[in-house]
Design an enzyme around this catalytic site. Structure first.
Site, PDB file in Angstrom:
ATOM      1  N   TYR A  52       0.913  -1.191  -0.080  1.00 36.52           N
ATOM      2  CA  TYR A  52      -0.079   0.162  -0.082  1.00 36.52           C
ATOM      3  C   TYR A  52       0.909   1.448  -0.108  1.00 36.52           C
ATOM      4  CZ  TYR A  52      -3.388   3.697   1.244  1.00 36.52           C
ATOM      5  OH  TYR A  52      -3.725   4.303   1.946  1.00 36.52           O
ATOM      6  N   GLY A  59      -6.128   5.403  -0.042  1.00 39.64           N
ATOM      7  CA  GLY A  59      -7.382   4.977   0.972  1.00 39.64           C
ATOM      8  C   GLY A  59      -8.145   4.502  -0.104  1.00 39.64           C
TER       9      GLY A  59
END
Length: 521
Positions: A52, A59
Site C-alpha cells: 500500500y 485510500g
C-alpha cells in the site's frame, strides 16, 4: 547555544529546549544507521510485492496498481494534491513543534524513509525555516494529511516558508541558504503526510503553556486571598490531605509555600476560635469565604491532574510510530493498520481545553469579587483609584475578561465526538485531532488575557491598601516586577498596549510558582 543530540526517547523538557529555546539539533549516528537499515529493507522487500502506498493508489484508490515508471510521480502527486489547507497560517512556533514531532516519528526507524529526509528536517530546524501550514484541513485520521502535505511541499522545494518572521517562497529561501530539496526514494510522500505530528506538535506546546497558566492561576489565587485577608485553613495540609487527589494536595502545598511568610493571611484559630466571640449575634468577620477564594485547591487540583495525564499521553504519542504501514525490518515484514489515528491526542486536548476554560472561569470570578465593592466590602468599585463617577478604574478591562471567558466556554465543546465520515467513507470515523489541538491553543491564549487583567487588578489592590510590607515575599516580588511594567493608574487612558506588555511577561516567564519557591530556598 548548546547543541541537543537526539539519542533516546524525548521528554516534554527536551521538546521545550528544542522548540521554545530553539536549541540546534543533531541525531546520534546509531539512530541514523537504524533509519538507513529500515529504508534498505523496504527497498528490497517492496520489489515484486503489492504494498500500500508504494505501488498502489491511496485510500479508496488502493485497488489500483501503479506502474513502475510512475512510482515516484505517485509520491509527488500525493503531496501536491493534498496541499489544500486554508484559513490562517499556523504560528511558526507551533510549526517548529510539528517539525520536531515528524522528525521524531522517523527516528523510531519504522517508516522506510531515506536518511536524507531526516537530515533535511534537522536542517530546517537548525536554520529556522518553517513551512507555511494552514489551520484548516486535517480531520485527524490517516493523520494530519493536509497540514503535513504542506510540510512535505516545502521539503520538495515548493510552497512557502516562514523565514525570519516573513513568509517567502520556499524555492527562494532554499537557494539563499543552500538547502537541497528532498528527492523521493520509495515512499517519502506517504510517510510525510500520514501521521499525527501536526496535532502532536501543537499539543506539546499547549501542554507547556498550560503548565505555566496553572502556576499563574495558583499564584494569583494566593495573592487574591492575601489582599482580602482570607483564612489559612482552606489550603492547609490538614484539610487537603484527607482528600486523596494528588493535584489538590499539590496546589495546597504551592499556596502554603507562596504565603508562608505573609502577614495578611489570617489564622482561623486566632481570629475565630480564641477569645469571646459568642456574645455577637452578627459576626463582623465572614465565617467562610466565597467559593472562588475558598475552593481553589478543589478547582485547580483537577486541572493539574488533567495536565499531568495529558502530558503522559501526548509524550507517548510523540515518541510513537504514527504512520502506515509500519516497516519492520527486524521482523522482515510490513504491517498495515491505523497508527495515524489521532484519538489519543484529540481526547486529551478536549479534556485540557475544558480544564483551562475552568481555570479562566475561576480567574474571572476572583476578578469580579475584587471589582464588586458590595461583595468584597473592602475596595472601591472597579478598583478605581481615581474619582468615583469621573474615573472608571478596571471597568473596561472587566468587559474584556468576561467576553473572553465566554468565548472559552463556547470553544470547549469537544471535537473528539465530532467525527464526520469522508474520503468515500474510507475514513468513516476520524479524530479531528488537529482541530482539537488548535482550539485548545485558542483557549490557552485567551486564558492568558484573563489572568493578566486579574494581575493588573491585584496591583491596584495592593496600592490601594498600601500593604506591601505585610505581603509574603513571593507575592511582593511579583507585585514589584509587574509594577515596573505597568504601574497602577488613576487617570483614564487607553491601556491595551500596557496590557500586551504584561501578557508578554506572563507568556515568556519561567513557571512562576517554581521560581518563587526556588528563590525562597
Amino acid at each position: 547555544m548548546t547543541n541537543f543530540t537526539i539519542e533516546k526517547q524525548l521528554t516534554l523538557s527536551d521538546f521545550r529546549k528544542i522548540v521554545l529555546e530553539e536549541r540546534p539539533v543533531s541525531v546520534h549516528s546509531s539512530i541514523l544507521e537504524n533509519v538507513a537499515k529500515n529504508h534498505d529493507f523496504l527497498k528490497g522487500f517492496a520489489s515484486n510485492k503489492i504494498i500500500y502506498g508504494i505501488n498502489t493508489g491511496f485510500g479508496p484508490m488502493a485497488q489500483y496498481r501503479i506502474s513502475e515508471q510512475n512510482l515516484n510521480a505517485l509520491q509527488y502527486n500525493l503531496i501536491r494534491s493534498h496541499s489544500t489547507g486554508s484559513g490562517q497560517p499556523i504560528d511558526p512556533t507551533l510549526v517548529r513543534g510539528l517539525l520536531l514531532a515528524r522528525l521524531n516519528n522517523f527516528l523510531q526507524g519504522y517508516s522506510g524513509v531515506h536518511p536524507e529526509l531526516v537530515e533535511l528536517l534537522v536542517e530546517l530546524l537548525n536554520k529556522k525555516v518553517y513551512p507555511v501550514i494552514y489551520e484548516h484541513g486535517g480531520v485527524g485520521a490517516s493523520g494530519d494529511l493536509v497540514q503535513l502535505a504542506h510540510l512535505a511541499l516545502t521539503l520538495i522545494g515548493e510552497g512557502d516558508v516562514w523565514y525570519q518572521g516573513v513568509i517567502r517562497p520556499t524555492e527562494e529561501v532554499f537557494a539563499e541558504l543552500s538547502i537541497q530539496p528532498l528527492k523521493i526514494h520509495v515512499r517519502e510522500g506517504l510517510a510525510l503526510i500520514n501521521g499525527t505530528s501536526a496535532m502532536t506538535g501543537i499539543a506539546l506546546v499547549n501542554l507547556l503553556q498550560a503548565k505555566k497558566l496553572l502556576e499563574w492561576s495558583v499564584f494569583l489565587s494566593a495573592m487574591t486571598n492575601e489582599v482580602v485577608e482570607a483564612y489559612d485553613d482552606h489550603f492547609s495540609h490538614e484539610l487537603n490531605h484527607v482528600k486523596h487527589h494528588p493535584g489538590q494536595q499539590a496546589v495546597a502545598k504551592m499556596m502554603r509555600s507562596l504565603l508562608g511568610d505573609s502577614h495578611m493571611i489570617r489564622s482561623r484559630k486566632k481570629h475565630l476560635y480564641e477569645g469571646d466571640k459568642m456574645d455577637q449575634d452578627v459576626f463582623e468577620d465572614k465565617v467562610q469565604e466565597y467559593y472562588s477564594l475558598r475552593c481553589i485547591t478543589q478547582v485547580l487540583g483537577p486541572i493539574l491532574d488533567t495536565i499531568e495525564q495529558a502530558e503522559k499521553v501526548i509524550v507517548a504519542e510523540f515518541n510513537s510510530v504514527n504512520d502506515n504501514p509500519i516497516i519492520d525490518h527486524e521482523n522482515a515484514n510490513i504491517f498495515h493498520g491505523g497508527n495515524f489515528h489521532g484519538d489519543y491526542v484529540s481526547l486529551e486536548m478536549d479534556k485540557l481545553k475544558i480544564a483551562i476554560t475552568k481555570l479562566s472561569m475561576l480567574s474571572e470570578r476572583q476578578l469580579n469579587y475584587l471589582l464588586n465593592a458590595r461583595l468584597n466590602e473592602k475596595f472601591p468599585p472597579f478598583m478605581n483609584l481615581g474619582t468615583l463617577g469621573l474615573n472608571f478604574g478596571i471597568q473596561g478591562m472587566q468587559f474584556t475578561a468576561t467576553s473572553t471567558v465566554a468565548e472559552n466556554q463556547t470553544f470547549s465543546n469537544p471535537m473528539y465526538i465530532h467525527s464526520i465520515p469522508n474520503n468515500n467513507d474510507n475514513q468513516d470515523i476520524v479524530s479531528m485531532g488537529s482541530n482539537a489541538a488548535l482550539l485548545t491553543r485558542r483557549v490557552i491564549n485567551n486564558s492568558f488575557e484573563v489572568l493578566v487583567i486579574q494581575m493588573i487588578t491585584l496591583l491596584h489592590a495592593v496600592d490601594y491598601l498600601k500593604c506591601q510590607d505585610r505581603m509574603a515575599s513571593a507575592t511582593k516580588g511579583l507585585y514589584e516586577e509587574i509594577n515596573a511594567i505597568f504601574p497602577s493608574f488613576v487617570d483614564d487612558a487607553p491601556r491595551y498596549k500596557a496590557i500586551a506588555k504584561v501578557r508578554a511577561y506572563f507568556e515568556k516567564s519561567e513557571p512562576v510558582v517554581s521560581k518563587a519557591i526556588r528563590q525562597q530556598q
